[in-house]
Design an enzyme around this catalytic site. Structure first.
Site, PDB file in Angstrom:
ATOM      1  N   ASP A   1      58.348  54.259  33.368  1.00 19.08           N
ATOM      2  CA  ASP A   1      59.513  54.482  32.500  1.00 19.08           C
ATOM      3  C   ASP A   1      59.159  55.064  31.136  1.00 19.08           C
ATOM      4  OD1 ASP A   1      58.216  52.277  31.534  1.00 19.08           O
ATOM      5  OD2 ASP A   1      60.008  51.040  31.306  1.00 19.08           O
TER       6      ASP A   1
ATOM      7  N   ARG B   1      51.683  39.556  24.827  1.00 16.82           N
ATOM      8  CA  ARG B   1      52.761  40.056  23.970  1.00 16.82           C
ATOM      9  C   ARG B   1      52.625  39.297  22.654  1.00 16.82           C
ATOM     10  NH1 ARG B   1      55.391  40.803  29.148  1.00 16.82           N
ATOM     11  NH2 ARG B   1      55.720  43.050  29.318  1.00 16.82           N
TER      12      ARG B   1
ATOM     13  N   THR C   1      51.950  51.309  33.012  1.00 19.75           N
ATOM     14  CA  THR C   1      53.027  50.392  33.393  1.00 19.75           C
ATOM     15  C   THR C   1      53.485  50.750  34.800  1.00 19.75           C
ATOM     16  OG1 THR C   1      55.386  49.891  33.052  1.00 19.75           O
ATOM     17  CG2 THR C   1      54.599  51.893  32.044  1.00 19.75           C
TER      18      THR C   1
ATOM     19  N   ARG D   1      63.677  47.092  35.369  1.00 21.10           N
ATOM     20  CA  ARG D   1      64.835  46.599  34.600  1.00 21.10           C
ATOM     21  C   ARG D   1      65.682  47.735  34.070  1.00 21.10           C
ATOM     22  NH1 ARG D   1      62.235  42.669  30.580  1.00 21.10           N
ATOM     23  NH2 ARG D   1      60.427  43.590  31.551  1.00 21.10           N
TER      24      ARG D   1
ATOM     25  N   ASP E   1      55.933  51.554  26.351  1.00 20.89           N
ATOM     26  CA  ASP E   1      56.500  52.125  25.124  1.00 20.89           C
ATOM     27  C   ASP E   1      56.472  51.141  23.954  1.00 20.89           C
ATOM     28  OD1 ASP E   1      58.394  50.635  26.442  1.00 20.89           O
ATOM     29  OD2 ASP E   1      60.077  51.944  25.919  1.00 20.89           O
TER      30      ASP E   1
ATOM     31  N   ASP F   1      56.364  50.533  35.939  1.00 23.60           N
ATOM     32  CA  ASP F   1      57.766  50.976  35.976  1.00 23.60           C
ATOM     33  C   ASP F   1      57.957  52.487  35.919  1.00 23.60           C
ATOM     34  OD1 ASP F   1      58.736  48.422  36.145  1.00 23.60           O
ATOM     35  OD2 ASP F   1      58.889  48.156  33.978  1.00 23.60           O
TER      36      ASP F   1
ATOM     37  N   GLY G   1      52.989  44.597  29.847  1.00 20.69           N
ATOM     38  CA  GLY G   1      52.819  44.198  31.255  1.00 20.69           C
ATOM     39  C   GLY G   1      51.570  44.834  31.847  1.00 20.69           C
TER      40      GLY G   1
HETATM   41  P1  ADP Z   1      55.228  47.373  26.892  1.00 22.18           P
HETATM   42  O1  ADP Z   1      54.133  47.964  26.096  1.00 22.18           O
HETATM   43  O2  ADP Z   1      54.846  47.166  28.326  1.00 22.18           O
HETATM   44  O3  ADP Z   1      56.536  48.148  26.713  1.00 22.18           O
HETATM   45  P2  ADP Z   1      56.246  45.261  25.125  1.00 22.18           P
HETATM   46  O4  ADP Z   1      57.506  45.994  24.832  1.00 22.18           O
HETATM   47  O5  ADP Z   1      56.321  43.819  25.420  1.00 22.18           O
HETATM   48  O6  ADP Z   1      55.461  45.882  26.372  1.00 22.18           O
HETATM   49  O7  ADP Z   1      55.261  45.497  23.884  1.00 22.18           O
HETATM   50  C1  ADP Z   1      53.972  44.938  23.876  1.00 22.18           C
HETATM   51  C2  ADP Z   1      53.625  44.486  22.467  1.00 22.18           C
HETATM   52  O8  ADP Z   1      53.652  45.621  21.587  1.00 22.18           O
HETATM   53  C3  ADP Z   1      54.601  43.506  21.839  1.00 22.18           C
HETATM   54  O9  ADP Z   1      54.352  42.184  22.218  1.00 22.18           O
HETATM   55  C4  ADP Z   1      54.356  43.719  20.361  1.00 22.18           C
HETATM   56  O10 ADP Z   1      53.217  43.003  19.932  1.00 22.18           O
HETATM   57  C5  ADP Z   1      54.062  45.208  20.292  1.00 22.18           C
HETATM   58  N1  ADP Z   1      55.289  45.922  19.877  1.00 22.18           N
HETATM   59  C6  ADP Z   1      56.354  46.237  20.641  1.00 22.18           C
HETATM   60  N2  ADP Z   1      57.321  46.874  19.919  1.00 22.18           N
HETATM   61  C7  ADP Z   1      56.844  46.946  18.655  1.00 22.18           C
HETATM   62  C8  ADP Z   1      57.348  47.469  17.404  1.00 22.18           C
HETATM   63  N3  ADP Z   1      58.554  48.058  17.337  1.00 22.18           N
HETATM   64  N4  ADP Z   1      56.570  47.343  16.313  1.00 22.18           N
HETATM   65  C9  ADP Z   1      55.356  46.768  16.365  1.00 22.18           C
HETATM   66  N5  ADP Z   1      54.827  46.252  17.495  1.00 22.18           N
HETATM   67  C10 ADP Z   1      55.532  46.334  18.628  1.00 22.18           C
END
Ligand code: ADP
Length: 319
Positions: free
Chosen positions: A129, A72, A125, A171, A103, A127, A11
């Site tokens: 979080d 994403r 982010t 969330r 994360d 959030d 995000g």
């Molecule tokens: P944020 O970084 O804001 O928490 P996301 O959880 O959507 O957002 O993660 C962003 C991107 O990071 C995902 O679309 C994916 O490409 C990558 N990602 C997330 N989790 C994993 C994972 N366990 N292993 C590899 N890539 C990941």
């Protein structure tokens, strides 16, 4: 290390640009070449990689969103996707990558570490979080956006003597609701981390009404449930003129606050310093106003805790 890259992922958050600027400028200060990866891990897989000149990050410190765009990527979660990403980085001779995101993005960075790419995570982010850091880039701007909106709603709430339920983002973490609720003197703040008693919320509203309060504001974090449902239930139980506002994506945008710009500049610069020292697999953060860094795995194994003493304080002050 001579060549590094930066990407933004997950995000978007106000202040990501200030962090990108800091990374590029600090990199050049140390005679490194800095590359930008567009569209997060998705762009990395597709080779959307470009050298960023010192001037390319001019005039962005004050802009919300991310000039590198964000995305994403499901493909990046697969070993094949990660392999493609590594090949792209190798093709461009990039040894270190700084990932600005949440994360999930940090977990992705850890995967690249396993393939020999040195990575550092910068928490971005709204959030707030991410464990191990007091604040994330974007949170301060988001809560200022929320209080600006609530102040405006308060004017109309007073004029019409209404009760307003305001649903804010969060969330899993109630930080946005908690900080903006405390900053705006909300009657009740409903967050995922704290038990809430609907009868107590109704009693508080009725007490205020009896005392002659002209309006009431209740903040609900989206993780607890729908603001509309809370509104219906409160209207039914009190008979008060009740309205619901869902703030939505307005909370993500806008020019970053001074706090977020300074935080982003400090964290971005620290991330470059870590790569200079070949200290990778780490995230940077802020604790008691000191810039810190720690192992990403260790950070992600911790749990983010909202400051419940603030919840208690808000409840006392809204008596
Ligand atoms: P944020 O970084 O804001 O928490 P996301 O959880 O959507 O957002 O993660 C962003 C991107 O990071 C995902 O679309 C994916 O490409 C990558 N990602 C997330 N989790 C994993 C994972 N366990 N292993 C590899 N890539 C990941």
């Amino acid at each position: 290390m001579k060549r590094i890259a930066v990407l933004t992922s997950g995000g978007d958050a106000p202040g990501m640009n200030a962090a990108t600027r800091a990374i590029v400028r600090k990199g050049y200060y140390h005679n490194m070449e800095v590359y930008g990866v567009y569209h997060g891990y998705s762009g990395l897989i597709n080779g959307e990689i470009e050298k960023l000149g010192i001037g390319s990050v001019g005039d962005i410190i004050h802009r919300g969103g991310t000039v590198l765009y964000t995305a994403r990527s499901e493909e990046f979660k697969t070993p094949e996707g990660q392999q493609k990403a590594v090949e792209q980085l190798k093709k461009h001779g990039i040894e270190g990558l700084i990932v600005i995101g949440g994360d999930g993005s940090f977990r992705g960075a850890q995967k690249l570490m396993e393939h020999g790419i040195l990575t550092v995570g910068v928490p971005g982010t709204i959030d707030n979080d991410i464990p191990a850091t007091d604040f994330t880039i974007g949170f301060d701007t988001a809560i200022n956006t929320v209080i600006d909106a609530i102040d405006k709603i308060r004017d109309t709430a007073t004029s019409h003597e209404r009760t307003y339920i305001i649903e804010v983002m969060g969330r899993h973490a109630g930080d946005i609701a908690l900080w903006s609720g405390l900053a705006d003197g909300a009657e009740s703040i409903i967050i995922p981390e704290a038990f809430f008693d609907m009868d107590e919320i109704i009693d508080r509203l009725k007490r205020g009404h009896k005392r002659g309060k002209k309006h009431s504001i209740i903040i609900v974090a989206e993780g607890v449930g729908s603001g509309v449902e809370f509104g219906n239930s409160i209207k039914e139980k009190t008979g008060f003129d009740t309205r619901v506002t869902v703030l939505g994506h307005i909370q993500r945008g806008g020019s970053p606050t001074a706090f977020d710009r300074v935080l982003a500049s400090r964290l971005g610069a620290e991330a470059v310093d870590l790569l200079l020292k070949n200290e990778a697999g780490k995230m940077v953060g802020i604790k008691n106003n000191q810039i810190i860094s720690l192992d990403i795995n260790e950070a992600l194994s911790q749990k983010h805790h909202v400051d419940l003493s603030l919840h208690q304080l808000a409840s006392i002050l809204a008596i």
